[in-house]
Write a protein that holds these residues in place. Structure first.
Motif, PDB file in Angstrom:
ATOM      1  N   ASP A 553      -8.718  -2.733   1.119  1.00 24.45           N
ATOM      2  CA  ASP A 553      -8.233  -2.025  -0.065  1.00 24.45           C
ATOM      3  C   ASP A 553      -7.894  -3.043  -1.153  1.00 24.45           C
ATOM      4  O   ASP A 553      -7.151  -4.010  -0.908  1.00 24.45           O
ATOM      5  N   ASP A 555      -5.913  -2.926  -3.699  1.00 22.71           N
ATOM      6  CA  ASP A 555      -4.466  -3.051  -3.939  1.00 22.71           C
ATOM      7  C   ASP A 555      -3.791  -3.839  -2.817  1.00 22.71           C
ATOM      8  O   ASP A 555      -2.876  -4.638  -3.052  1.00 22.71           O
ATOM      9  N   GLN A 558      -4.167  -7.591  -3.209  1.00 28.12           N
ATOM     10  CA  GLN A 558      -3.296  -8.233  -4.201  1.00 28.12           C
ATOM     11  C   GLN A 558      -1.889  -8.524  -3.651  1.00 28.12           C
ATOM     12  O   GLN A 558      -1.164  -9.344  -4.213  1.00 28.12           O
ATOM     13  N   THR A 559      -1.504  -7.888  -2.580  1.00 31.33           N
ATOM     14  CA  THR A 559      -0.156  -8.088  -2.046  1.00 31.33           C
ATOM     15  C   THR A 559      -0.104  -9.121  -0.932  1.00 31.33           C
ATOM     16  O   THR A 559       0.978  -9.579  -0.565  1.00 31.33           O
TER      17      THR A 559
END
Length: 652
Positions: A553, A555, A558-559
């Protein structure tokens, strides 16, 4: 009770007779007299208040009295006795004292009574001591003034050229063994009880010193004290007096003059003191608005009179000076101060200002500062007592309403403001906004607080908010090293706090409380803890001819740091040879069937990756975190004022 007293007396008589027989068997020479033991055997019985015997070790206090029922003890000691199962014991009175029983305790010939107290309880009935303890006086009979005869030189048996009229010794051998006189030239004679003196180098006569028992008189044969001087006395150096107990250090017989043991002087009635100068006239003046003066001045004799124009009173009377009543109160219609009206509480639990009104619309105390500039105050209250219950200003609400109310009607106004000495730098960043209650800890020491709320029941602090966008409780730290929030249970020493990095650190577990059974029960689901900062993602996919490519994913990428090794856990949803993960990249990975299988089954997977910027953190050290106990103790200590509280005035 009578049987116990008779038994007690029998024990005492047998014990004392035993010690008497032992004493009678000892030699009576001067050398043995010096070692006569000053001990008296005593047998008794220990019992509690109900008369039951006390066995084993017990603390027993023995006291000797002059009287049977009253009076202070003449002598006492406490011993640990070993009692048998019936409470019987035997001790030697005087065993705890270096010299045993004092000789002068029985020298007067008066009766002596023995009182016994067991384990600090009630004293048993006193018992009369029989004659045996008084035999201790016999040891004194073998001494001269408390000294053995060997301490004295023998006087001459002849005076001058006179002949000794006493008979010669019966044994010739005894005479031969007699030592020669120390000074055969010494002669003299005198009166009994006079202390002798040398009138020449070879003769002794009576001096002016006279001894009666333990009292010595100078120029008197009837001394009334340890030293009684009949005549004038000169002391040519410092005279130091040592008072005994509460006895006077100095007293004049027949008068009230005395100096007590602390040096306090009591003068006689009519005592006068020397002075200088002569008064020829005495006058009196006073404000005519308040007093009338008559008889002034007085030049020879007369009376000065001072009277009130209006007598002081506690009532509301015009032109009268206020006189408080028996309760310390007074009445007044209006009190006006053109300067500063200050009320201070200088004693513990005292209120500086207290006023009341029965009117349903009245303002009991009103303070208004009408100046448009300057740091003016409407109401000021101060108190200087160390008692924590004292108040400069106090407000109480008994039947609803509010004890103290502060109102603000401006955009940058403060309704109620509390400050420690001076405004803090943190306070200067928040002052330009409307505030209901503001507490500023100033530059106080560690542990000081801007606002403190405490309660034994209910809430120490309660916050309510109806705003659709603002938080009910907002806590933030200005210093980069400060924790923005800290919560502690002082009883269990468990805590949670949000540190400067925004991390939530708790000594206990982190739960999600979830209702079950239709809301009838609630259970806690605990968070999974790890020594590293892992983020997880889950998903499902299907093999196509034994292969599936899964894209991470965007998103989620990015974490976490997918450039570093991450972990994938595939779980098949059907029968197959097994699954494995290969070709992992920063954005995707492949799942294949073991053994080159070509099945098309579905499977679930779980991805775990290290949180971005936390790649090197593992078992982060919190050894030096703030000690919650010390933080709590610091908050309980009242900081000392660093300046004069009278001159301290917060500036807004």
């Amino acid at each position: 009770m009578k049987f116990g007293r008779y038994l007690f007396g029998i024990y005492l008589v047998i014990s004392l007779l035993g010690s008497s027989l032992v004493a009678q068997q000892q030699p009576t020479s001067a050398s043995v007299a010096a070692t006569v033991p000053r001990l008296v055997n005593f047998s008794g019985r220990t019992a509690d208040l109900q008369g039951k015997p006390i066995s084993g070790i017990a603390g027993v206090t023995f006291a000797i009295y002059k009287d049977q029922y009253e009076g202070a003890p003449l002598w006492l000691e406490t011993q640990n006795v070993q009692a048998d199962t019936k409470g019987n014991y035997t001790v030697q009175l005087g065993a705890t004292k270096p010299d045993g029983l004092p000789l002068d305790l029985f020298s007067s010939g008066d009766a002596r009574w023995l009182g016994v107290t067991v384990n600090g309880g009630q004293q048993q009935p006193r018992v009369l001591l029989l004659s045996v303890p008084y035999a201790l006086k016999a040891a004194d009979a073998e001494t001269i003034g408390g000294l053995p005869p060997s301490a004295f030189a023998l006087a001459n048996k002849t005076q001058g050229t006179g002949t000794n009229t006493k008979s010669a010794p019966a044994s010739t051998s005894s005479a031969k063994n007699t030592a020669p006189l120390a000074n055969p030239e010494v002669t003299g004679k005198g009166v009994v009880d006079y202390i002798p003196m040398w009138d020449t180098t070879s003769d002794i006569v009576d001096s002016i010193l006279f001894q009666k028992s333990s009292q010595i008189g100078i120029n008197t044969t009837s001394p009334a004290a340890t030293l009684d001087v009949n005549g004038k006395s000169d002391v040519r150096d410092t005279l130091t007096l040592f008072p005994k107990g509460t006895d006077s250090t100095l007293a004049v017989n027949g008068s009230a003059f005395k100096v007590d043991q602390t040096g306090k002087v009591t003068f006689v009635s009519g005592q006068t003191f020397p002075g200088t100068g002569t008064a020829t006239s005495v006058g009196l003046s006073a404000p005519t608005t308040d007093f009338t003066v008559t008889g002034s001045p007085v030049t020879k004799s007369g009376t000065l009179n001072l009277n009130w124009s209006v007598a002081p009173t506690s009532s509301d009377t015009a032109n009268a000076i206020v006189k408080r009543d028996a309760s310390g109160s007074f009445s007044a219609t209006t009190i006006t101060a053109t300067g500063q009206l200050v009320a201070q509480a200088t004693v513990g639990n005292g209120n500086a200002v207290e006023a009341s009104s029965a009117s349903p619309v009245a303002t009991v105390i009103y303070g208004g500062a009408s100046s448009s500039t300057g740091a003016t105050w409407g109401v000021e209250g101060e108190q200087f007592s160390s008692d924590p219950g004292a108040s400069g200003v106090v407000g109480r609400a008994h039947h609803g309403g509010v004890g103290v109310t502060g109102l603000s009607d401006g955009q940058s106004m403060i309704a109620v403001y509390g400050q420690y000495i001076s405004e803090s730098s943190a306070g200067s960043t928040t002052s330009k906004r409307p505030i209901g209650v503001w507490g500023d800890g100033g530059v106080g020491p560690s542990g000081s607080a801007g606002v403190l709320g405490t309660a034994d029941g209910g809430y120490g602090g309660l916050f309510a908010n109806n705003s659709p966008s603002d938080a009910t409780l907002f806590a933030y730290a200005i210093n980069s090293a400060s924790n923005s929030f800290y919560a502690l249970n002082a009883a269990t020493n468990q805590y949670c706090y949000v540190d400067a990095s925004g991390n939530l650190n708790c000594s206990g577990a982190k739960h999600a409380v979830v209702p079950i059974d239709g809301g009838k029960r609630k259970v806690a689901l605990s968070a999974i803890e790890s020594p590293e900062n892992w983020f997880e993602d889950f998903g499902s996919a299907q093999l196509i001819n034994g292969v599936a490519v899964i894209r991470l994913d965007p998103d989620f990428i990015q974490t976490v740091n997918t450039e570093k090794h991450y972990r994938v856990f595939p779980v098949p949803n059907g029968d197959c040879r097994g699954l494995y993960v290969t070709n992992k990249s920063a954005k995707s990975f492949e799942v294949r069937e073991l053994g080159g299988g070509t099945s098309n089954i579905r499977f679930d997977y779980r991805v775990t990756a290290i949180r971005s910027k936390y790649e090197t953190v593992r078992f982060e050290d919190h050894t030096n975190d703030p000690d919650p106990r010390k933080m709590l103790e610091q908050s309980r200590v009242k900081p000392a004022l660093s300046s004069d509280p009278v001159s301290v005035k917060p500036i807004r």
